[in-house]
Write an enzyme that holds these catalytic residues in place. Structure first.
Site, short mmCIF file in Angstrom:
data_model
loop_
_atom_site.label_atom_id
_atom_site.label_comp_id
_atom_site.label_asym_id
_atom_site.label_seq_id
_atom_site.Cartn_x
_atom_site.Cartn_y
_atom_site.Cartn_z
N GLY A 59 -22.86 34.90 36.75
CA GLY A 59 -21.81 34.82 35.30
C GLY A 59 -20.37 33.74 36.11
N CYS A 86 -26.04 36.58 42.10
CA CYS A 86 -24.84 35.79 42.01
C CYS A 86 -23.85 36.91 41.64
CB CYS A 86 -24.74 34.73 41.31
SG CYS A 86 -23.57 33.49 41.60
N TYR A 87 -23.25 36.84 40.40
CA TYR A 87 -22.14 37.34 40.11
C TYR A 87 -22.56 39.07 39.97
CZ TYR A 87 -18.40 39.72 37.14
OH TYR A 87 -17.56 40.62 36.61
N HIS A 175 -29.76 32.01 43.62
CA HIS A 175 -30.44 31.94 42.36
C HIS A 175 -31.87 32.10 42.67
CE1 HIS A 175 -27.04 31.94 39.45
NE2 HIS A 175 -26.63 31.32 40.48
N GLU A 177 -34.39 32.37 40.64
CA GLU A 177 -35.00 31.84 39.17
C GLU A 177 -35.07 30.44 39.19
OE1 GLU A 177 -32.03 33.28 39.54
OE2 GLU A 177 -30.47 32.63 38.26
N ASP A 234 -42.94 25.62 15.10
CA ASP A 234 -42.34 27.27 14.96
C ASP A 234 -42.47 27.84 13.68
OD1 ASP A 234 -41.31 26.34 17.48
OD2 ASP A 234 -39.43 26.17 16.79
N LYS A 372 -40.69 28.09 23.25
CA LYS A 372 -41.42 26.98 22.60
C LYS A 372 -42.96 27.05 23.09
CE LYS A 372 -40.79 23.63 19.50
NZ LYS A 372 -40.01 23.62 18.58
P1 XMP Z 1 -30.61 21.09 21.94
O1 XMP Z 1 -30.01 19.61 21.16
O2 XMP Z 1 -29.78 22.30 21.69
O3 XMP Z 1 -32.01 21.23 21.29
O4 XMP Z 1 -30.75 20.67 23.38
C1 XMP Z 1 -33.03 22.07 21.82
C2 XMP Z 1 -34.21 21.89 20.82
O5 XMP Z 1 -34.07 22.58 19.88
C3 XMP Z 1 -34.06 21.68 18.78
N1 XMP Z 1 -32.96 21.71 17.95
C4 XMP Z 1 -33.41 22.40 16.55
N2 XMP Z 1 -34.41 23.32 16.10
N3 XMP Z 1 -33.13 24.19 14.41
C5 XMP Z 1 -34.31 24.18 14.96
O6 XMP Z 1 -35.10 24.55 14.71
C6 XMP Z 1 -32.03 23.49 14.64
O7 XMP Z 1 -30.87 23.82 14.01
C7 XMP Z 1 -31.83 22.75 15.99
N4 XMP Z 1 -31.03 22.03 16.77
C8 XMP Z 1 -31.62 21.61 17.78
C9 XMP Z 1 -33.95 20.34 19.24
O8 XMP Z 1 -34.56 19.32 18.56
C10 XMP Z 1 -34.59 20.43 20.76
O9 XMP Z 1 -36.01 20.57 20.56
#
Ligand code: XMP
Length: 516
Positions: A59, A86-87, A175, A177, A234, A372
């Site tokens: 942290g 770490c923290y 870390h 991880e 999803d 994912k």
């Molecule tokens: P970022 O832009 O935060 O995105 O690096 C990470 C992953 O999430 C997707 N993404 C979303 N998926 N609702 C979703 O279901 C959202 O509002 C949203 N915003 C970002 C993005 O395309 C990437 O795969």
């Protein structure tokens, strides 16, 4: 899900480190269940889950600072194995009577640590006498708590590892991880299996079964479920899972919010025909475009779209006979980035941060704890065809967060055309499946050009292609230059409003994958 997956799991207390999610991932890679809780969850909640082990994350704070997160000492001394990172290490030292001070130098990045194998015991199984580890700290443990044994020291002389209570409490300044820590996986594995006594039995097949059980105990026998389905992995996995329990009491709604990619609504509906899901196509583009008219602030866009999604679902739910449940394909990174675990709000994912308080339905989020790649691996187990699972992720608010500035129809059309060309070229090069996500962004910037001896003042399109394992971190993909060149020429040639194409080569961090 069940109490920390029937108490075979490990609790991670999050003190705000950028690596907390990585700890959770690593543990699940060992097929042990883990959950991240905010650091201030309290001992009753933590011990109520009956964890096999507790990990205190890193942290950004100093243990001595006025706003330093502190925990009840019984969380450390209560008998459950504890690993401080770490923290987390500094907090153990501070809480149990040692001292932590600002170091002379601080250590960032790769650092050599010398280990004492004999003193380290089980946690150092398979680890040699020295290793390069990943450090990121300024403070350091100066005096150990009584009874602690130091078994690692960094090349600058900092205490890098200590243990207490015969190895039940272990603390690392580095870390384990992070991929760049040599033998980090070995150390985490020893903590889980040799110290906590965890079993590697958190299998996704078992997860599916437990998930079906918990859906069937949550949703009453006559209750209806409504689900927004986007064609993405999803929402598809979430819908198919729930349909296995509730059958035709699930109504899937495909909301075309006007921010879809070229031909996407038709393609998605066609793909779903092959799955036996009841699906309704709602064209709400006018409603969404009206709602975001003139809005340029990314968070404002996300909130408006998130809320409107729910309103559209509520209308549909009334039409389809009153659904009690709103099913969403929220996954773990959405929860983390929306700040629900305790960190900073990075962006409000439409299906987490954007829900209105007065929503009429209850939320059903069966894949909320999954990453994912775990969701993708569940797909074939429940009969989802590969073509749906291989689609690049697409954010819920769609092109609204890729069309920077105001969201007029004409600008969205420009983006749609450019994006279709870029993806076509990526597919033609045979690279679609090896890239996590590729897309175009329309920037709110015009620039001067010349075409056919005439001055132009055109739109700017940015190309983005990233490699990632779970969207928590990402690297820009080094696309073949011929591909980039051809895509850029085609975009300027076939989409006349575009005068310039640029390439986004930023990783995450410091950027995020989407621009808004
Ligand atoms: P970022 O832009 O935060 O995105 O690096 C990470 C992953 O999430 C997707 N993404 C979303 N998926 N609702 C979703 O279901 C959202 O509002 C949203 N915003 C970002 C993005 O395309 C990437 O795969």
């Amino acid at each position: 899900m069940d109490k920390l997956e029937k108490s075979g799991g490990v609790v991670i207390l999050d003190f705000g480190s950028q690596y907390t999610q990585l700890i959770a991932r690593r543990i699940r890679e060992f097929e042990v269940y883990s959950e991240i809780l905010p650091w201030n969850s309290g001992k009753d909640r933590i011990f109520g889950l009956n964890p096999r082990g507790i990990i205190l994350s890193g942290g950004p704070r100093s243990t001595a600072g006025p706003d330093a997160p502190q925990i009840d000492r019984s969380i450390i001394t209560g008998g459950v194995p504890v690993l401080g990172i770490c923290y987390g290490m500094q907090l153990i030292a501070h809480t149990l009577g040692g001292s932590v001070e600002k170091g002379r130098l601080g250590e960032y990045g790769r650092t050599r640590v010398i280990f004492d194998g004999e003193k380290g015991g089980k946690i150092l199984k398979g680890v040699p006498g020295a290793a390069d580890v990943w450090m990121s700290h300024w403070d350091e443990v100066k005096n150990l708590p009584e009874g602690a044994v130091r078994f690692g020291v960094s090349e600058t002389g900092t205490c890098a590892a200590f243990s207490m209570d015969g190895g039940r409490i272990t603390a690392f300044q580095f870390h384990p991880e992070v991929d760049t820590t040599e033998y980090g996986r070995e150390m985490l594995s020893s903590f889980l299996f040799d110290i906590c006594g965890c079993e590697p039995n958190w299998k996704l097949g078992g997860w599916v079964k437990r998930s079906l059980d918990s859906i069937s105990s949550a949703v009453g026998p006559s209750e209806r479920v409504i689900c927004g389905i986007s064609g993405g992995v999803d929402s598809t996995v979430a819908a198919v899972l729930v349909s296995k329990v509730v059958g035709d009491r699930l109504d899937c709604i495909f909301v075309d919010h006007g921010f879809m990619r070229k031909n996407e609504p038709e393609q998605v509906i066609e793909a779903y025909r092959k799955l036996s899901l009841r699906i309704r196509h709602v064209n709400a583009a006018d409603r969404f475009l009206d709602a975001v008219k003139g809005v340029t602030n990314p968070e404002e866009k996300r909130k408006i779209i998130g809320e409107l999604f729910v309103r559209v679902f509520e209308d549909e739910a009334r039409r389809t006979g009153g659904a009690k449940w709103l099913l969403q394909g929220t996954i773990y990174p959405d929860v983390i980035e929306s700040g629900f675990v305790g960190g900073d709000v990075i962006k409000s994912h439409h299906n987490v941060g954007g829900l209105p308080d007065d929503m009429e339905m209850s939320l059903l989020e069966p894949i909320r704890e999954l990453f994912k790649d775990e969701v993708r691996r569940i797909g074939p187990l429940i009969g989802i065809p590969d073509e749906l699972l291989r689609r690049h992720p697409f954010p819920g608010p769609g092109l609204a967060v890729r069309c920077l500035g105001s969201l007029e129809r004409e600008r969205l059309d420009i983006l749609r055309e450019a994006d279709a060309i870029f993806i076509e070229e990526i597919r033609a090069a045979g690279l679609y499946d090896s890239i996590w996500q590729a897309f175009c962004v329309l920037l709110p910037v015009r620039s001067v050009g010349v075409a056919g001896d005439i001055r132009t003042y055109g739109e700017t399109v940015a190309l983005r292609a990233v490699a990632s394992r779970d969207a928590m971190t990402a690297e820009s993909v080094r696309l073949p230059w011929d591909l980039v060149d051809k895509a850029a020429k085609r975009i300027c040639g076939e989409v006349p409003q575009v005068g310039r194409v640029v390439m986004d080569v930023t990783g995450k961090p410091p950027a995020t994958i989407e621009w808004e």
